[in-house]
Design an enzyme around this catalytic site. Structure first.
Site, PDB file in Angstrom:
ATOM      1  N   GLY A  37       0.794  -1.206   0.087  1.00 17.11           N
ATOM      2  CA  GLY A  37      -0.023   0.010   0.096  1.00 17.11           C
ATOM      3  C   GLY A  37       0.816   1.265  -0.156  1.00 17.11           C
ATOM      4  O   GLY A  37       2.056   1.186  -0.176  1.00 17.11           O
ATOM      5  N   HIS A  43       4.008   1.915  -8.459  1.00 18.21           N
ATOM      6  CA  HIS A  43       3.091   0.711  -8.299  1.00 18.21           C
ATOM      7  C   HIS A  43       2.223   0.682  -9.531  1.00 18.21           C
ATOM      8  O   HIS A  43       1.818  -0.139 -10.073  1.00 18.21           O
ATOM      9  CB  HIS A  43       2.435   0.968  -6.984  1.00 18.21           C
ATOM     10  CG  HIS A  43       3.107   0.800  -5.968  1.00 18.21           C
ATOM     11  ND1 HIS A  43       3.505   1.635  -5.074  1.00 18.21           N
ATOM     12  CD2 HIS A  43       3.749  -0.449  -5.313  1.00 18.21           C
ATOM     13  CE1 HIS A  43       4.232   1.219  -3.974  1.00 18.21           C
ATOM     14  NE2 HIS A  43       4.375   0.001  -4.074  1.00 18.21           N
TER      15      HIS A  43
END
Ligand code: PAF
Length: 290
Positions: A37, A43
């Site tokens: 996260g 990402h």
């Protein structure tokens, strides 16, 4: 996906399996992007790549306690699920898997995965239990989802090498795809932990990139002595008083072993502490294509 509509967040492995099995039952493919996260553009590039190559892309978001040692930043690791979900939606993911800790570890695991040797060098010297925690959680994610492909950033190069080897040794039916590091305009590799850098430390953090470039230039200039190239990289790190270097290393790109003479595909890797942040970075150098 219609504008403004966000993708589902699944908390339970059983529900996730239903979703991924349904895609496979239709002859579709599933891609996994495992993360902890606090996502950034790096990402997102993995998610977009997976979305281009698979019918369903799952982003897992789980801050894995098993890969943090006592005294590391497990408790303070940055978390923002709403923002992550939005970023996954934008990048083309189909769903987010964000299991609570008790879903991933209903009991303390006594079965773990250790990729011997590769887990003990470089980062492993400073974080001896880290990679066993990583390989164990990634093996669990593979088992839960059954992805055909899984996407990892080259930024964590040793992690990528370990996951590749784990998948090969255990004959896991998953293609491990390595993706290029995303960098800020000044060369700093994107990382969720960059948020720890203060305004004074942020410009200093480019020292890792500068060190890697100096190492690459030394190889391009003809040096074939690993000690010489490591000394060049270490000197750049040492010239920055705010940074405390952990290592500057040249290894073979596949085995992560230090060669006696530099040849073929190499990986140059550095790690340094800067205030609260511990930063790592690496680049590839192919001696046959300089
Ligand atoms: O690279 C990471 O974010 C983590 O190590 C991973 C692969 C998601 C496992 O927890």
């Amino acid at each position: 996906m219609s504008a403004g509509r966000e993708i589902p967040v699944i908390l339970r492995a059983s529900e996730l399996r239903v979703a991924t099995d349904a895609v496979r039952a239709q002859g579709g493919s599933v891609g996994l992007v495992p993360t902890m996260g606090y996502l950034h553009e790096g990402h997102q590039s993995l998610v977009t790549r997976s979305a281009n190559e698979n019918d369903l892309t799952v982003v897992s978001i789980f801050v894995n306690p098993l890969q943090f040692a006592e005294g590391e930043d497990y408790g303070t690791y940055p978390r923002d699920l709403d923002r992550d979900r939005q970023m996954c939606t934008e990048a083309g993911a189909g769903l987010v898997f964000a299991p609570p800790t008790e879903e991933m570890y209903p009991q303390t695991p006594i079965t773990t995965v250790a990729v011997q040797g590769l887990n003990a060098v470089l980062e492993g010297r400073f974080r001896p239990t880290h990679f066993d925690g990583v390989s164990t959680v990634v093996a669990k994610l593979f088992a839960m989802l059954g992805p055909g492909r899984a996407y990892f950033g080259e930024k964590d190069y040793q992690q990528l090498a370990i996951i590749r080897r784990m998948a090969a040794d255990l004959s896991l039916p998953v293609e491990v795809v390595g993706c290029p590091t995303f960098r800020e305009a000044d060369g700093l590799a994107m990382s969720s932990r960059n948020v720890y850098l203060t305004a004074e430390e942020r410009p200093v953090a480019t020292v890792l990139w500068r060190s890697l470039q100096a190492g690459r230039d030394a190889v391009a200039g003809g040096s074939r002595d690993p000690g010489e190239v490591e000394a060049v990289m270490a000197a750049v790190l040492a010239a920055e008083p705010k940074a405390s270097p952990d290592y500057a290393a040249v290894v073979h790109a596949d085995t992560l072993e230090r060669p006696d003479v530099l040849a073929g595909e190499l990986r140059l890797l550095v790690a340094a502490r800067l205030g609260r942040a511990r930063l790592i970075d690496n680049i590839g150098v192919d001696c046959d294509r300089l």
